[in-house]
Design a protein around this motif. Structure first.
Motif, PDB file in Angstrom:
ATOM      1  N   ALA A  82     141.295  30.964  35.946  1.00 35.03           N
ATOM      2  CA  ALA A  82     140.194  31.801  35.589  1.00 35.03           C
ATOM      3  C   ALA A  82     140.968  33.017  34.623  1.00 35.03           C
ATOM      4  O   ALA A  82     140.338  33.422  33.686  1.00 35.03           O
ATOM      5  CB  ALA A  82     139.925  32.781  36.892  1.00 35.03           C
ATOM      6  N   GLN A  83     142.481  33.264  34.964  1.00 35.80           N
ATOM      7  CA  GLN A  83     143.065  34.039  33.954  1.00 35.80           C
ATOM      8  C   GLN A  83     143.314  33.375  32.652  1.00 35.80           C
ATOM      9  O   GLN A  83     143.408  33.939  31.484  1.00 35.80           O
ATOM     10  CB  GLN A  83     144.596  34.491  34.633  1.00 35.80           C
ATOM     11  CG  GLN A  83     144.659  35.133  35.941  1.00 35.80           C
ATOM     12  CD  GLN A  83     143.665  36.479  35.711  1.00 35.80           C
ATOM     13  OE1 GLN A  83     144.085  37.137  34.551  1.00 35.80           O
ATOM     14  NE2 GLN A  83     142.819  37.015  36.400  1.00 35.80           N
ATOM     15  N   ALA A  84     143.463  31.956  32.579  1.00 40.16           N
ATOM     16  CA  ALA A  84     143.633  31.371  31.335  1.00 40.16           C
ATOM     17  C   ALA A  84     142.327  31.520  30.674  1.00 40.16           C
ATOM     18  O   ALA A  84     142.565  31.605  29.275  1.00 40.16           O
ATOM     19  CB  ALA A  84     143.959  29.662  31.607  1.00 40.16           C
ATOM     20  N   PHE A  85     141.286  31.252  31.138  1.00 38.64           N
ATOM     21  CA  PHE A  85     139.950  31.323  30.523  1.00 38.64           C
ATOM     22  C   PHE A  85     139.846  32.770  29.910  1.00 38.64           C
ATOM     23  O   PHE A  85     139.374  32.511  28.766  1.00 38.64           O
ATOM     24  CB  PHE A  85     138.596  31.122  31.446  1.00 38.64           C
ATOM     25  CG  PHE A  85     137.675  31.584  31.165  1.00 38.64           C
ATOM     26  CD1 PHE A  85     136.845  30.673  29.977  1.00 38.64           C
ATOM     27  CD2 PHE A  85     136.847  32.828  31.158  1.00 38.64           C
ATOM     28  CE1 PHE A  85     135.589  31.185  29.548  1.00 38.64           C
ATOM     29  CE2 PHE A  85     135.545  33.177  30.710  1.00 38.64           C
ATOM     30  CZ  PHE A  85     135.307  32.315  29.899  1.00 38.64           C
ATOM     31  N   LEU A  86     140.143  33.493  30.675  1.00 37.37           N
ATOM     32  CA  LEU A  86     140.015  35.006  30.143  1.00 37.37           C
ATOM     33  C   LEU A  86     140.841  35.323  28.865  1.00 37.37           C
ATOM     34  O   LEU A  86     140.683  35.882  27.738  1.00 37.37           O
ATOM     35  CB  LEU A  86     140.356  35.984  31.000  1.00 37.37           C
ATOM     36  CG  LEU A  86     139.404  36.428  32.156  1.00 37.37           C
ATOM     37  CD1 LEU A  86     139.506  37.306  33.422  1.00 37.37           C
ATOM     38  CD2 LEU A  86     137.817  36.749  31.570  1.00 37.37           C
ATOM     39  N   LYS A  87     142.106  34.667  28.986  1.00 36.46           N
ATOM     40  CA  LYS A  87     143.144  34.778  27.962  1.00 36.46           C
ATOM     41  C   LYS A  87     142.592  33.910  26.519  1.00 36.46           C
ATOM     42  O   LYS A  87     142.618  34.474  25.563  1.00 36.46           O
ATOM     43  CB  LYS A  87     144.632  34.168  28.355  1.00 36.46           C
ATOM     44  CG  LYS A  87     145.639  34.354  27.261  1.00 36.46           C
ATOM     45  CD  LYS A  87     146.812  33.824  27.775  1.00 36.46           C
ATOM     46  CE  LYS A  87     148.160  34.128  26.860  1.00 36.46           C
ATOM     47  NZ  LYS A  87     149.380  33.332  27.399  1.00 36.46           N
ATOM     48  N   SER A  88     141.823  32.953  26.742  1.00 35.28           N
ATOM     49  CA  SER A  88     141.644  32.106  25.714  1.00 35.28           C
ATOM     50  C   SER A  88     140.347  32.779  25.003  1.00 35.28           C
ATOM     51  O   SER A  88     139.845  32.932  23.975  1.00 35.28           O
ATOM     52  CB  SER A  88     140.914  30.696  26.428  1.00 35.28           C
ATOM     53  OG  SER A  88     142.017  30.062  26.632  1.00 35.28           O
ATOM     54  N   ARG A  89     139.516  33.657  26.081  1.00 38.20           N
ATOM     55  CA  ARG A  89     138.191  34.180  25.481  1.00 38.20           C
ATOM     56  C   ARG A  89     138.561  35.391  24.832  1.00 38.20           C
ATOM     57  O   ARG A  89     138.070  35.551  23.533  1.00 38.20           O
ATOM     58  CB  ARG A  89     137.455  34.896  26.815  1.00 38.20           C
ATOM     59  CG  ARG A  89     136.177  35.084  26.229  1.00 38.20           C
ATOM     60  CD  ARG A  89     135.268  35.827  27.378  1.00 38.20           C
ATOM     61  NE  ARG A  89     135.713  37.333  27.654  1.00 38.20           N
ATOM     62  CZ  ARG A  89     135.355  37.930  28.667  1.00 38.20           C
ATOM     63  NH1 ARG A  89     134.500  37.615  29.473  1.00 38.20           N
ATOM     64  NH2 ARG A  89     135.647  39.334  28.882  1.00 38.20           N
ATOM     65  N   THR A  90     139.763  36.153  25.164  1.00 37.67           N
ATOM     66  CA  THR A  90     140.258  37.013  24.317  1.00 37.67           C
ATOM     67  C   THR A  90     140.655  36.934  23.029  1.00 37.67           C
ATOM     68  O   THR A  90     140.493  37.229  21.791  1.00 37.67           O
ATOM     69  CB  THR A  90     141.507  37.898  24.994  1.00 37.67           C
ATOM     70  OG1 THR A  90     140.862  38.666  26.342  1.00 37.67           O
ATOM     71  CG2 THR A  90     141.951  38.976  24.226  1.00 37.67           C
ATOM     72  N   ALA A  91     141.530  35.490  23.048  1.00 36.60           N
ATOM     73  CA  ALA A  91     141.826  34.876  21.603  1.00 36.60           C
ATOM     74  C   ALA A  91     140.814  34.718  20.680  1.00 36.60           C
ATOM     75  O   ALA A  91     140.885  34.540  19.420  1.00 36.60           O
ATOM     76  CB  ALA A  91     142.894  33.725  21.939  1.00 36.60           C
ATOM     77  N   CYS A  92     139.624  34.335  21.253  1.00 36.23           N
ATOM     78  CA  CYS A  92     138.372  33.708  20.439  1.00 36.23           C
ATOM     79  C   CYS A  92     137.902  34.941  19.674  1.00 36.23           C
ATOM     80  O   CYS A  92     137.214  34.810  18.426  1.00 36.23           O
ATOM     81  CB  CYS A  92     137.254  33.264  21.400  1.00 36.23           C
ATOM     82  SG  CYS A  92     137.549  31.539  21.791  1.00 36.23           S
ATOM     83  N   GLY A  93     138.233  36.305  20.272  1.00 37.86           N
ATOM     84  CA  GLY A  93     137.590  37.401  19.441  1.00 37.86           C
ATOM     85  C   GLY A  93     136.289  37.382  19.227  1.00 37.86           C
ATOM     86  O   GLY A  93     135.781  37.005  20.270  1.00 37.86           O
ATOM     87  N   ALA A  94     135.744  37.610  18.149  1.00 35.45           N
ATOM     88  CA  ALA A  94     134.375  37.832  17.691  1.00 35.45           C
ATOM     89  C   ALA A  94     133.871  36.535  17.351  1.00 35.45           C
ATOM     90  O   ALA A  94     132.610  36.386  16.877  1.00 35.45           O
ATOM     91  CB  ALA A  94     134.234  38.982  16.822  1.00 35.45           C
ATOM     92  N   ASP A  95     134.539  35.652  17.223  1.00 35.48           N
ATOM     93  CA  ASP A  95     134.218  33.902  16.803  1.00 35.48           C
ATOM     94  C   ASP A  95     133.126  33.365  17.796  1.00 35.48           C
ATOM     95  O   ASP A  95     133.792  32.801  18.978  1.00 35.48           O
ATOM     96  CB  ASP A  95     135.418  33.219  16.584  1.00 35.48           C
ATOM     97  CG  ASP A  95     134.984  31.664  16.025  1.00 35.48           C
ATOM     98  OD1 ASP A  95     133.904  31.495  16.069  1.00 35.48           O
ATOM     99  OD2 ASP A  95     136.146  31.127  15.269  1.00 35.48           O
ATOM    100  N   THR A  96     131.752  33.412  17.464  1.00 31.30           N
ATOM    101  CA  THR A  96     130.982  32.893  18.547  1.00 31.30           C
ATOM    102  C   THR A  96     131.015  31.542  18.655  1.00 31.30           C
ATOM    103  O   THR A  96     130.684  31.049  19.651  1.00 31.30           O
ATOM    104  CB  THR A  96     129.466  33.519  17.912  1.00 31.30           C
ATOM    105  OG1 THR A  96     129.458  32.917  16.839  1.00 31.30           O
ATOM    106  CG2 THR A  96     129.269  34.857  18.007  1.00 31.30           C
TER     107      THR A  96
END
Length: 125
Positions: A82-96
């Motif tokens: 779950a933490q890895a997902f959130l970190k990856s989501r943050t790394a995506c930024g606004a890139d849909t």
């Protein structure tokens, strides 16, 4: 009879999970308060109906998966994922496109993990 009761408990968990997914998906909103969105990924999710729905679906699956009884090590891995997902989501930024791919992968993983947990729990009871 004991096996039946444990199977009934597992069935109840699965039904609860399905109901929560249906409720969250029907709501069609992100799993978090969009008025509080500050990060680029959060703003992108809130401004895109598909991403918002995917976030809600993922949250419903996470709720069900979190409720599943797992062995101690697997329970720790669940939180790490779950933490890895959130970190990856943050790394995506606004890139849909990045966010969409990430959510597709996370949803598929959660569905697979729930299936595994149900089979493992029922098989060990």
């Amino acid at each position: 009879m004991r096996h039946f009761n444990k199977l009934s408990n597992t069935f109840a968990i699965v039904v609860l999970c399905a109901a929560s997914i249906a409720w969250v998906t029907a709501a069609g909103a992100a799993s978090f308060d969009c008025s509080q969105a500050k990060a680029a990924d959060e703003k992108a999710i809130c401004s895109d109906a598909q991403l918002s729905a995917m976030d809600s679906q993922m949250a419903g699956l996470w709720y069900g998966y979190k409720a599943m009884p797992l062995l101690m090590g697997a329970s720790g891995n669940r939180q790490d994922e779950a933490q890895a997902f959130l970190k990856s989501r943050t790394a995506c930024g606004a890139d849909t496109a990045c966010l969409t791919k990430l959510y597709e992968q996370r949803i598929a993983t959660l569905q697979k993990n729930i299936d595994w947990a149900v089979k493992n729990y029922c098989g060990n009871q």
